[in-house]
Design a protein around this motif. Structure first.
Motif, short mmCIF file in Angstrom:
data_model
loop_
_atom_site.label_atom_id
_atom_site.label_comp_id
_atom_site.label_asym_id
_atom_site.label_seq_id
_atom_site.Cartn_x
_atom_site.Cartn_y
_atom_site.Cartn_z
N LEU A 252 72.19 -57.92 -145.05
CA LEU A 252 73.25 -58.53 -144.47
C LEU A 252 74.55 -58.88 -145.09
O LEU A 252 74.67 -58.96 -146.29
CB LEU A 252 72.74 -59.95 -143.93
N ALA A 253 75.71 -58.52 -144.47
CA ALA A 253 76.89 -58.74 -144.94
C ALA A 253 77.15 -60.36 -144.87
O ALA A 253 76.50 -61.37 -144.26
CB ALA A 253 78.07 -58.04 -143.97
N GLU A 254 78.20 -60.88 -145.75
CA GLU A 254 78.43 -62.16 -145.67
C GLU A 254 78.76 -62.68 -144.32
O GLU A 254 79.62 -62.21 -143.63
CB GLU A 254 79.61 -62.45 -146.75
N GLU A 255 78.12 -64.11 -143.99
CA GLU A 255 78.57 -64.54 -142.85
C GLU A 255 80.05 -65.10 -142.91
O GLU A 255 80.25 -65.91 -143.63
CB GLU A 255 77.61 -65.54 -142.32
N ASP A 256 80.75 -65.01 -141.79
CA ASP A 256 81.79 -65.69 -141.52
C ASP A 256 81.68 -67.17 -140.75
O ASP A 256 82.17 -67.91 -141.34
CB ASP A 256 82.99 -64.75 -140.57
N SER A 257 81.12 -67.12 -139.72
CA SER A 257 80.74 -68.10 -138.74
C SER A 257 79.82 -67.93 -137.99
O SER A 257 79.54 -66.48 -137.63
CB SER A 257 82.00 -69.00 -138.45
N ILE A 258 78.95 -68.78 -137.41
CA ILE A 258 78.05 -68.71 -136.33
C ILE A 258 78.73 -68.02 -135.14
O ILE A 258 77.90 -67.85 -134.24
CB ILE A 258 77.14 -70.05 -136.09
N ASN A 259 79.91 -68.42 -135.04
CA ASN A 259 80.52 -67.76 -133.67
C ASN A 259 80.98 -66.24 -133.83
O ASN A 259 81.78 -65.74 -133.02
CB ASN A 259 81.76 -68.84 -133.25
N THR A 260 80.93 -65.66 -135.03
CA THR A 260 81.34 -64.32 -135.21
C THR A 260 80.11 -63.33 -135.32
O THR A 260 79.00 -63.85 -135.70
CB THR A 260 82.14 -64.32 -136.22
N TRP A 261 80.31 -61.97 -135.02
CA TRP A 261 79.02 -61.18 -135.48
C TRP A 261 78.98 -60.83 -136.76
O TRP A 261 79.86 -61.32 -137.56
CB TRP A 261 79.15 -59.88 -134.60
N ALA B 170 89.97 -69.84 -142.00
CA ALA B 170 89.89 -69.50 -143.64
C ALA B 170 89.98 -67.84 -143.70
O ALA B 170 89.69 -67.28 -142.72
CB ALA B 170 88.64 -70.11 -144.20
N PRO B 171 90.24 -67.37 -144.70
CA PRO B 171 90.53 -66.06 -144.94
C PRO B 171 88.77 -65.37 -144.81
O PRO B 171 87.90 -65.97 -144.90
CB PRO B 171 90.43 -65.79 -146.50
N VAL B 172 88.91 -64.22 -144.04
CA VAL B 172 87.75 -63.58 -143.89
C VAL B 172 86.89 -63.07 -145.18
O VAL B 172 87.50 -62.67 -146.25
CB VAL B 172 87.94 -62.08 -143.26
N PRO B 173 85.62 -63.67 -145.32
CA PRO B 173 84.81 -63.42 -146.57
C PRO B 173 85.02 -62.05 -147.01
O PRO B 173 84.91 -61.07 -146.12
CB PRO B 173 83.63 -63.98 -146.27
N ALA B 174 85.00 -61.90 -148.29
CA ALA B 174 85.26 -60.58 -148.94
C ALA B 174 84.19 -59.53 -148.61
O ALA B 174 84.30 -58.36 -148.42
CB ALA B 174 85.53 -60.64 -150.38
N GLY B 175 82.86 -60.39 -148.43
CA GLY B 175 81.81 -59.53 -148.12
C GLY B 175 81.23 -59.18 -146.65
O GLY B 175 80.32 -58.85 -146.27
N ALA B 176 82.23 -59.69 -145.78
CA ALA B 176 82.01 -59.68 -144.36
C ALA B 176 82.02 -58.22 -143.60
O ALA B 176 81.51 -58.03 -142.64
CB ALA B 176 83.07 -60.62 -143.61
N GLN B 177 82.67 -57.28 -144.34
CA GLN B 177 82.79 -56.12 -143.86
C GLN B 177 81.92 -55.10 -144.84
O GLN B 177 82.00 -54.87 -145.71
CB GLN B 177 84.58 -55.60 -144.09
N VAL B 178 81.07 -54.35 -144.17
CA VAL B 178 80.22 -53.22 -144.87
C VAL B 178 80.96 -52.25 -145.18
O VAL B 178 81.76 -51.64 -144.20
CB VAL B 178 79.03 -52.96 -143.92
N ASP B 179 80.90 -51.53 -146.30
CA ASP B 179 81.57 -50.53 -146.68
C ASP B 179 80.63 -49.10 -146.30
O ASP B 179 79.93 -48.73 -147.09
CB ASP B 179 81.70 -50.45 -148.18
N LEU B 180 81.05 -48.74 -144.90
CA LEU B 180 80.16 -47.64 -144.30
C LEU B 180 81.14 -47.24 -143.26
O LEU B 180 81.60 -47.59 -142.31
CB LEU B 180 78.71 -48.21 -143.86
N ASP B 181 81.48 -45.73 -143.52
CA ASP B 181 82.31 -45.12 -142.42
C ASP B 181 81.41 -45.06 -141.13
O ASP B 181 80.34 -44.65 -140.81
CB ASP B 181 82.33 -43.65 -142.80
N GLY B 182 82.24 -45.52 -140.00
CA GLY B 182 81.61 -45.46 -138.46
C GLY B 182 81.26 -46.73 -138.28
O GLY B 182 80.97 -46.87 -137.12
#
Length: 522
Positions: free
Chosen positions: A461-470, A217-229
């Motif tokens: 916490l950012a949105e979870e993708d799956s239990i097998n991903t960070w 499935a597409p990566v959840p929109a909220g899985a990536q935190v908007d933070l430089d670095g």
């Protein structure tokens, strides 16, 4: 009337630099020509690689972990450089000694050459016939001795007619020998550099992966935190960590490739690369972690993998009762032991052929590798996979087991601070922190941070993708104060278990502990 002839003798007048140059050129010529020969054949390591491979195989676990801790993914380059430095120093010394005691010089060079022959004969990474593997090492030995002899001969005193005491050495003969040796080095190095096997790279360029029958499935929109670095949620192939024992990346073309599945099965399977592409391919995002990853370390990455479910192939082969392990072997002889249950349960382990939308990069296992969620790589992530044997742990020892590592090694829950970096300066009006946490097979439920010795506070916490991903996290210190501080992070999984603060070493089954970073607010 009797005429006496002054016998030729080893002089003291030949400068030491000339002797050192003679020794260095002798070793370099032999290695260059031997390496050039090795490059002309598939599955034949160079003499330097064979010595390095033997060193890796004999390296105790503590030294291996020290090398990774100090040099990270540059450990192989450091090993090769160290081997070259040792050879250089020995050849320089041999040349200087050879000005007066040539037999000792020949003995030194011969010793290193014999070591190269022995390591070539026992090199597990060689896939060519053993007689062919020995040729480059033998040529290296012979060429080094011949060149050393010619150069040392040229450094003998050259008597002049009518002189009672000869003067100097034959500079012209020495320079001619230097030029010939240099030409040999140039030719050997050029053949090694430009004519070496690139069968794997050429084969990879010809591969077109089919679309998966079951795409992620597409990566959840909220899985990536908007933070430089902060680490990208999907690790680019070029940035994905690489830890293995291969000094030279194996070149495994898809033409003629076969994956053999055998052992305690009802039916042996032999699958070509085309056969694997014709199977039902699935795409899964899975975070991989190396057992050598220190607390807060970089040896972890998240990617989208394309492949065949190992469960599908093993069920077709028919795993027999009593089997509890799978022994997998790479094209360079590396062996890994994996619990058979991990390949048959619902975690969806893969025989992977693709990574992040393209064929596996060569350094990450092209054409085929294993990917098993929740297990450290040394018990699961076999690259350049060619053989799967269903067996029992009691019937074999995988490569790392006799080196002090556990037979079974689930990935331990962990969390890491990406922002700020150690000793970084954080702005007083925007003290924001972030990182990643993982607890495979369970999932991350909570991340907490602590400033200095203060109370633990919940991070976002950012949105979870799956239990097998960070899972990414972030936190803002609203009432930040100027000065030097420490931030510490810990995670809690979906079962309510909180990450331990107890520090554990890498051996036998991975580190534990909380990650802390010192920073300055200004």
């Amino acid at each position: 009337m009797t005429t006496e002839t002054t016998p030729r003798r080893r002089p003291a007048t030949a400068p030491r630099w000339a002797g050192a140059l003679a020794g260095l050129l002798a070793a370099a010529t032999g290695v260059a020509i031997g390496s050039g020969l090795a490059a002309l054949f598939t599955g034949v390591p160079t003499p330097i690689e064979s010595v390095g491979n033997q060193f890796i195989d004999l390296t105790p676990a503590w030294l291996k972990d020290f090398a990774i801790e100090q040099f990270g993914t540059n450990d192989k380059a450091v090993l090769i450089a160290g081997t070259v430095v040792v050879l250089t120093l020995a050849s320089l010394a041999a040349g200087v000694v050879g000005l007066r005691r040539p037999r000792i010089a020949f003995a030194i060079v011969a010793t290193f050459g014999i070591v190269a022959v022995i390591t070539a004969f026992t090199d597990r990474t060689a896939t060519a016939q053993r007689a062919l593997v020995l040729i480059p090492a033998l040529v290296t030995l012979v060429v080094s001795l011949v060149v050393l002899g010619v150069l040392l001969r040229a450094l003998e005193l050259a008597p002049k007619p009518g002189d009672d005491v000869p003067e100097g050495f034959d500079r012209r003969a020495f320079m001619r020998a230097v030029l010939v040796a240099s030409a040999g080095i140039a030719v050997g190095a050029s053949v090694w550099r430009f004519l070496g096997s690139d069968a794997g790279a050429a084969s990879r360029a010809s591969v077109s992966l089919p679309a998966p029958a079951d795409a992620a499935a597409p990566v959840p929109a909220g899985a990536q935190v908007d933070l430089d670095g902060i680490s990208p949620f999907i690790t680019p192939n070029s940035d994905f960590y690489r830890i293995d024992t291969a000094l030279q990346v194996p070149q495994v073309p898809v033409e003629g490739y076969t994956l053999r599945i055998h052992g305690m099965v009802d039916q042996e399977l032999n699958l070509s690369f085309r056969d694997l592409l014709a199977e039902r391919l699935v795409e899964r995002r899975i975070t991989l972690t190396c057992v050598s990853n220190e607390v807060g370390g970089p040896l972890v990455g998240n990617a989208a993998w394309l492949g065949v479910l190992t469960k599908d192939l093993l069920e077709r082969a028919g795993v027999q009762a009593g089997a509890d392990a799978v022994k997998t072997t790479s094209s360079d002889g590396m062996t890994i032991g994996t619990p058979v249950e991990a390949l048959l349960d619902d975690r969806e382990s893969l025989i992977a052929v693709g990574m992040n939308g393209e064929p596996l990069p060569l350094q990450h296992g092209f054409p085929v590798r294993m990917v098993v969620p929740g297990l450290y790589g040394y018990v699961s992530a076999t690259k350049w996979l060619v053989d799967i044997e269903v067996t029992r742990f009691e019937d074999f020892e995988a490569y790392w087991t006799p080196r002090g590592y556990a037979e079974e090694a689930p990935i331990k829950m962990s969390s890491r601070i990406d922002v700020p970096r150690s000793f970084a300066e954080v702005p007083l009006d925007n003290a924001r922190f972030g990182g990643v946490a993982w607890a495979q097979d369970t999932g991350i439920e909570r991340v907490e941070v602590q400033i200095d010795d203060g109370p633990w506070q919940d991070a976002d916490l950012a949105e979870e993708d799956s239990i097998n991903t960070w899972r990414q996290w972030s936190w803002t210190w609203d009432d930040a104060t100027e000065g030097i501080h420490n931030v510490t992070v810990r995670a809690t999984d979906a079962n309510g278990e909180t990450q331990t603060s107890e520090r554990a070493r890498i051996v036998p089954d991975g580190t534990t502990g909380w990650h802390s970073v010192q920073f300055r607010v200004a």
